[in-house]
Structure formats: structure tokens, C-alpha cells
Write an enzyme that holds these catalytic residues in place. Sequence first.
Site, PDB file in Angstrom:
ATOM      1  CB  CYS A 209      -4.765  -1.166   5.475  1.00 15.82           C
ATOM      2  SG  CYS A 209      -5.752  -0.229   6.679  1.00 15.82           S
TER       3      CYS A 209
ATOM      4  CG  ASN B 111       0.150  -6.252   6.668  1.00 19.17           C
ATOM      5  OD1 ASN B 111      -0.756  -5.474   6.354  1.00 19.17           O
ATOM      6  ND2 ASN B 111       1.054  -5.923   7.581  1.00 19.17           N
TER       7      ASN B 111
ATOM      8  CG  HIS C  27      -3.401  -2.779   9.474  1.00 21.16           C
ATOM      9  ND1 HIS C  27      -3.256  -1.944   8.381  1.00 21.16           N
ATOM     10  CD2 HIS C  27      -2.651  -3.887   9.193  1.00 21.16           C
ATOM     11  CE1 HIS C  27      -2.444  -2.520   7.491  1.00 21.16           C
ATOM     12  NE2 HIS C  27      -2.082  -3.696   7.967  1.00 21.16           N
TER      13      HIS C  27
ATOM     14  CD  GLN D 187      -1.156   0.017   3.719  1.00 20.85           C
ATOM     15  OE1 GLN D 187      -1.588  -1.103   4.016  1.00 20.85           O
ATOM     16  NE2 GLN D 187      -1.483   1.105   4.416  1.00 20.85           N
TER      17      GLN D 187
END
Length: 335
Positions: free
Chosen positions: A138, A302, A278, A132
Amino acid sequence: MLYLSITALCLSVVLAAPATDPELDDHWHLWKSWHAKTYATKEEGWRRMVWEKNLKKIEMHNLDHSLGKHTYRLGMNQFGDMTTEEYRQLMNGYKHTPRKTRGSTFMAPLNFEAPKTVDWREHGYVTPVKDQGQCGSCWSFSATGALEGQHFRQTGTLVSLSEQNLVDCSRPQGNKGCDGGLMDQAFQYIADNKGLDSEEAYPYTATDDKECAYNPAFNSANDTGFMDVESGDEKALMKAVSSVGPVSVAIDAGHQSFQFYQSGIYYEPECSSEELDHGVLVVGYGFEGEDVDGKRYWIVKNSWGEKWGDKGYVLIAKDRHNHCGIATAASYPLV
């Protein structure tokens, strides 16, 4: 490279700080080169001091890990020159609020028994780890990851979908581009818009200063809404992941231990199950050694590139009282 402004307080701390350790000069220059870091002359000294402080904390944690005090290791990464406060503000763009836009509540299939382990990466549901950059987007990566999995489930074709499409175009649903958003609102945009462009057609720029450029000619996946998993229920999340595919979740990722996570089962005593910041993607679960308390984990994708964590992934402690809020705000799109 842009960073948050340095306050007078930070400057005063730096001016009073001891000189940098010359034995770390080579390590510092290699780290800067590996992560393509450049600084203004006056900024480099401050960043070096932050980096050295973080490095020492990582080394102390890993020493404790070798003595059996932790279940995970830390490692120096691209966030090494950031304070924890800077890291939180820059990278964690999930805006946790009580659900206003609600989907139906997930119900497991009748008599369904979840397997002990699942990893959807092994079955073609998961695209490579993305990055990102310095944008609090996110939530968009979590949302595309969940839709990529559901699209694959329906069609047998894995298509990388556009986060930039969501960043630029889902403000009417409540998202705020690089300033944060929610996965459910992203799913709602896709339903309202009747589709989402591919990554190839609408590439990611890590900025939010352009007009929406969605092109229906490149529409690559759609949803009709979304399903919410019962908040805080890890068993329900386990059944959702195992029966449906990857699921969007939000976590508390605001700790230095998460900033520098490298491997092992992440368990942070200070982690909150309510203060979530997140958006990430659960792509499976399993256990280390034996299927017992303290050895189970969620496999979490992630969006900070492969240089962070375990090639972009983190194993978060499972069945430990909804650790880091893994099951607090879980959802997936209906396709």
C-alpha cells in the site's frame, strides 16, 4: 488463491459450526464467480462459513445505518471470505514508526486561506484506482499517487508511475516489498535514484521476489525529497492538500468496518490515531449537506481496486480529532 494457513483452532471452530445456509447458495456462487475465487475442496466449507458470518454482520450494520446509527454503509466485496485477522495481515502493509527519515515541515503560503472543498480528481491530478492485490505494498501506491499529482502540477501531464519499481528497489531506504514500508522512504529512494519508471515500462506484479529492474531510459518522474505535514494537525493537512495537491497519509484500517466499507462518511469509534497500518492518498475534502461538525470528510483514494468501497474511494470523517490518524504521518514529494 493463496491465503494464510488455517490454524488448528480455526479448524476446530469450523468443525463445530452449523451447516451453511442453503438459501445463500446462489449468492455464494455468484460472489465466487464475480471475484474469481477458487478453493481446494476442504477449504471451501471454511471459507463459506467465514463469508456467511461476514454477510450477516454487514446486513446488521446496514440495518442500523437505516435507523440513523451509522454515517456509512458496508457491502460484501473481495474480502468476504477472510477473517479480520487475515485481512489485516495480508492487506495492511504500512509499518508505522516514529519518523527517522524526516523532510522539511510544510508551511502554508502566507495569508493562504484553504477553500471549503477541494477535489483534485476534477483537475487531472489523479490516476485511476489501482489494485495492490495480495501484497502489503500500500505504501508504494500512496507514494506513486502523491508523485503523480506533483508531476502533473509541474508538467500538466498525468503519468501513471511504477509501484513495482518501488517494491523491488527501495529496500536500501528501509522498505520491505510486500511486507510493508513507508511513503517517506519511497520518496527518498526516488530522490536517491534520480527518478522512477512509468507503470507501462515497469508493470506491477504483486510480488517481491525479483531483482530491481529500474531502467533510466523509462524514467518518468523525479523528486528532490519530501515535505512532512505537522503530525496530527488536520488544519495543516487541509492547507497542504488545497495548496499543493494529493498528499500521502497513513491510517488505521484494521477494522472489519473498513474491510467492508462501501459508502458514506467513515467514522469508526475504535479507530486509533497512532496505530497506523495502511498507506493511502488524500485527494481532496468536502462536506455532506452543511459544512458542520460530523458532516465533513476527507476524500481518500485506496489501492484495493474499484470493487472495494465507493469505486475504490473512502470518505473519512474530517475534523473529528484526527480520526483514524489521517493527519499523523502525512507527506508529499518535492518536485
